[in-house]
Design an enzyme around this catalytic site. Structure first.
Site, mmCIF file in Angstrom:
data_model
loop_
_atom_site.group_PDB
_atom_site.id
_atom_site.type_symbol
_atom_site.label_atom_id
_atom_site.label_comp_id
_atom_site.label_asym_id
_atom_site.label_seq_id
_atom_site.Cartn_x
_atom_site.Cartn_y
_atom_site.Cartn_z
ATOM 1 N N PRO A 24 0.842 -1.213 0.000
ATOM 2 C CA PRO A 24 0.000 0.000 0.000
ATOM 3 C C PRO A 24 0.868 1.252 0.000
ATOM 4 C CG PRO A 24 0.046 -1.029 2.173
ATOM 5 C CD PRO A 24 0.727 -1.967 1.236
ATOM 6 N N THR A 26 0.356 5.516 -0.215
ATOM 7 C CA THR A 26 -0.426 6.741 -0.297
ATOM 8 C C THR A 26 0.155 7.641 -1.370
ATOM 9 O OG1 THR A 26 -1.212 6.638 1.964
ATOM 10 C CG2 THR A 26 -0.937 8.842 1.036
ATOM 11 N N GLN A 102 -6.999 -0.923 1.194
ATOM 12 C CA GLN A 102 -6.505 -0.708 2.560
ATOM 13 C C GLN A 102 -7.338 0.387 3.217
ATOM 14 O OE1 GLN A 102 -2.815 1.384 3.822
ATOM 15 N NE2 GLN A 102 -2.242 -0.581 4.719
ATOM 16 N N HIS A 177 -5.748 -1.094 8.282
ATOM 17 C CA HIS A 177 -4.399 -0.554 8.494
ATOM 18 C C HIS A 177 -4.107 -0.468 9.992
ATOM 19 C CE1 HIS A 177 -0.668 1.252 7.877
ATOM 20 N NE2 HIS A 177 -0.978 2.277 7.118
ATOM 21 N N GLY A 178 -3.445 -1.502 10.469
ATOM 22 C CA GLY A 178 -3.064 -1.527 11.889
ATOM 23 C C GLY A 178 -1.576 -1.297 12.074
ATOM 24 N N ALA A 179 -0.949 -0.630 11.102
ATOM 25 C CA ALA A 179 0.512 -0.441 11.129
ATOM 26 C C ALA A 179 0.866 1.039 11.054
ATOM 27 C CB ALA A 179 1.145 -1.191 9.954
ATOM 28 N N TYR A 182 -0.962 4.726 12.441
ATOM 29 C CA TYR A 182 -2.342 5.215 12.234
ATOM 30 C C TYR A 182 -3.246 4.665 13.352
ATOM 31 C CZ TYR A 182 -0.345 6.959 7.977
ATOM 32 O OH TYR A 182 0.467 7.643 7.099
ATOM 33 N N ARG A 230 -2.931 -5.192 8.456
ATOM 34 C CA ARG A 230 -1.487 -4.926 8.406
ATOM 35 C C ARG A 230 -1.030 -4.521 9.799
ATOM 36 N NH1 ARG A 230 2.540 -0.970 4.885
ATOM 37 N NH2 ARG A 230 3.442 -2.750 3.846
HETATM 38 C C1 LIG Z 1 5.278 6.914 -0.875
HETATM 39 C C2 LIG Z 1 4.913 5.874 0.153
HETATM 40 C C3 LIG Z 1 3.605 5.818 0.629
HETATM 41 C C4 LIG Z 1 3.215 4.836 1.564
HETATM 42 N N1 LIG Z 1 1.897 4.770 1.975
HETATM 43 C C5 LIG Z 1 1.489 3.734 2.751
HETATM 44 C C6 LIG Z 1 0.103 3.520 3.033
HETATM 45 O O1 LIG Z 1 -0.795 4.232 2.559
HETATM 46 N N2 LIG Z 1 -0.229 2.468 3.821
HETATM 47 C C7 LIG Z 1 0.729 1.628 4.350
HETATM 48 O O2 LIG Z 1 0.392 0.681 5.061
HETATM 49 N N3 LIG Z 1 2.039 1.813 4.091
HETATM 50 C C8 LIG Z 1 2.442 2.815 3.291
HETATM 51 N N4 LIG Z 1 3.766 2.939 2.957
HETATM 52 C C9 LIG Z 1 4.739 1.940 3.447
HETATM 53 C C10 LIG Z 1 4.973 0.858 2.414
HETATM 54 O O3 LIG Z 1 3.784 0.090 2.180
HETATM 55 C C11 LIG Z 1 6.074 -0.109 2.878
HETATM 56 O O4 LIG Z 1 5.684 -0.712 4.082
HETATM 57 C C12 LIG Z 1 7.409 0.580 3.097
HETATM 58 O O5 LIG Z 1 7.764 1.389 1.993
HETATM 59 C C13 LIG Z 1 8.528 -0.458 3.336
HETATM 60 O O6 LIG Z 1 8.538 -1.428 2.303
HETATM 61 P P1 LIG Z 1 9.575 -1.348 1.072
HETATM 62 O O7 LIG Z 1 10.952 -1.486 1.679
HETATM 63 O O8 LIG Z 1 9.199 -2.464 0.164
HETATM 64 O O9 LIG Z 1 9.407 0.008 0.462
HETATM 65 C C14 LIG Z 1 4.180 3.916 2.045
HETATM 66 C C15 LIG Z 1 5.497 3.995 1.579
HETATM 67 C C16 LIG Z 1 5.861 4.940 0.643
HETATM 68 C C17 LIG Z 1 7.286 4.950 0.124
#
Ligand SMILES: Cc1cc2nc3c(=O)[nH]c(=O)nc-3n(C[C@H](O)[C@H](O)[C@H](O)COP(=O)(O)O)c2cc1C
Length: 366
Positions: A24, A26, A102, A177-179, A182, A230
């Site tokens: 996910p 944003t 999500q 979204h429990g991570a 938030y 999550r």
């Molecule tokens: C631009 C951006 C937006 C994100 N938005 C969300 C979100 O809306 N919900 C969420 O659970 N995590 C969000 N994350 C976290 C990512 O889902 C992920 O957990 C995090 O980037 C670590 O994983 P990676 O190493 O594969 O990037 C976001 C990360 C980035 C970079």
């Protein structure tokens, strides 16, 4: 021999063409009124065409009260917002991927909300550090209003309404979204939750609202609609937070969620393998894996380590955030032995919306 992550799997009742999921993210690219738009259709379809078997959407706000956390964040709170997701769901399905919404309530971690003037939170506690520049230029966190019983009821109704709307829009499931700091994550966190009523204190009490939500949602949705959550200890501004209860507490939570009817648990950490619990030497994902509930792992998965992560978690989906952001065709390219693009954070400047990304990509071609 290990299973290939490129093989089709049955996951939480869904048939997926491989084990790669879009994490996910944003992207603050919806209309100001929270409706999804044509740019978002193109955005999500890239990942389906790029080979991801499952797409998890950005965090979507569930109610037209205090849940929205960012300007231009999409919602699933009314009929028009719900309808606006249908073209995205249809286009992703047509490209042979599944898509899960999500559902995210900002709680105290709120940078902008068009419906209310003040965030709600477990207490008056604000998040650590500063708001994220990726989503706007807010300098400091607002002080949240501690939630009353009525607020808890309204948040519950909001989540259940949004889950119902997600099903009506054709999504294959939802992820609560429990991570990352938030609202649902704030409930579990002793940084935010120092309440002394039925929602605070022991882990059992801190998890009460979440478990009630999962039970009610499970009763409400169809059996083939995937209901997941999550979970992380880390937040977007604090990568060191640990639940006091350690591994035993987390194992209890996973079991309680399973008993309540959860179909999958998505763990996220700074790296998928990090032993981050206060005691013990296992990752969050390993603790979930041991219970047998369907698992999505996330954190630092890339073109160099994906096979190792797939081997460590042989039944899990691998969720990719930054690697997918860098190259929406990651899965197709890796499978074909092609190199993938590296991430340049310039694509997310000055804010992390799809328009800025597309402008940056066009500039690279010139
Ligand atoms: C631009 C951006 C937006 C994100 N938005 C969300 C979100 O809306 N919900 C969420 O659970 N995590 C969000 N994350 C976290 C990512 O889902 C992920 O957990 C995090 O980037 C670590 O994983 P990676 O190493 O594969 O990037 C976001 C990360 C980035 C970079």
């Amino acid at each position: 021999m290990f299973d290939s992550p490129f093989d089709a799997v049955d996951f939480a009742g869904l048939r997926l063409r491989n084990r790669f999921a879009l994490a996910p993210m944003t992207r603050v690219s919806a209309e100001a009124n929270g409706r999804a738009n044509a740019a978002m259709v193109d955005h999500y379809v890239r990942y389906a065409k790029g080979g991801f078997g499952l797409l998890i959407t950005e965090g979507i706000y569930p109610d037209q009260a205090a849940s929205q956390g960012y300007a231009y964040q999409p919602g699933l709170a009314d009929a028009l917002q719900t309808e606006s997701w249908v073209p995205i769901v249809k286009a992703v399905h047509a490209a042979d991927s599944k898509i899960i919404a999500q559902i995210m309530h900002a709680g105290a971690q709120l940078q902008y909300n068009r419906y209310v003037d003040q965030p709600i939170g477990l207490t008056e506690q604000k998040p650590m550090a500063k708001p994220l520049g990726l989503y706007g230029d807010q300098e400091a966190w607002f002080e949240p209003k501690p939630m009353t019983e009525t607020d808890f009821d309204q948040v519950m109704n909001g989540f259940l309404g949004a889950i119902r709307n997600a099903q009506a829009a054709g999504f294959d499931g939802v992820e609560l979204h429990g991570a990352n700091g938030y609202l649902l994550n704030q409930m579990l966190s002793t940084h935010f939750n120092t309440r002394e009523d039925k929602f605070g204190g022991s882990l059992e009490k801190r998890a009460k609202f979440i478990l009630d939500l999962v039970k009610s949602a499970r009763e409400m949705v169809d059996n083939d609609f995937a209901l997941g959550i999550r979970l992380s200890q880390i937040t977007i501004t604090d990568q060191d937070y640990q639940w006091p209860e350690g591994e035993e507490g987390f194992a209890w939570l996973v079991q309680a969620l399973t008993d309540a009817g959860i179909d999958f648990i998505h763990t996220t950490d700074t790296s998928a393998d990090r032993a981050s619990l206060r005691d013990g030497d296992r990752s969050l994902a390993e603790v979930v894996q041991d219970t047998g509930v369907a698992l999505i792992v996330n954190g630092g998965i890339n073109d160099e380590n994906y096979q190792d992560v797939a081997n460590s978690y042989p039944d899990a989906l691998l969720a990719l955030g930054k690697a997918a952001l860098a190259d929406p065709a990651f899965v197709r390219k890796i499978q074909g032995g092609e190199p993938v693009d590296a991430l340049d954070f310039a694509m997310l400047q000055p804010i992390a919306n799809v328009e800025n990304e597309m402008r940056w990509r066009a500039d690279q071609k010139d």
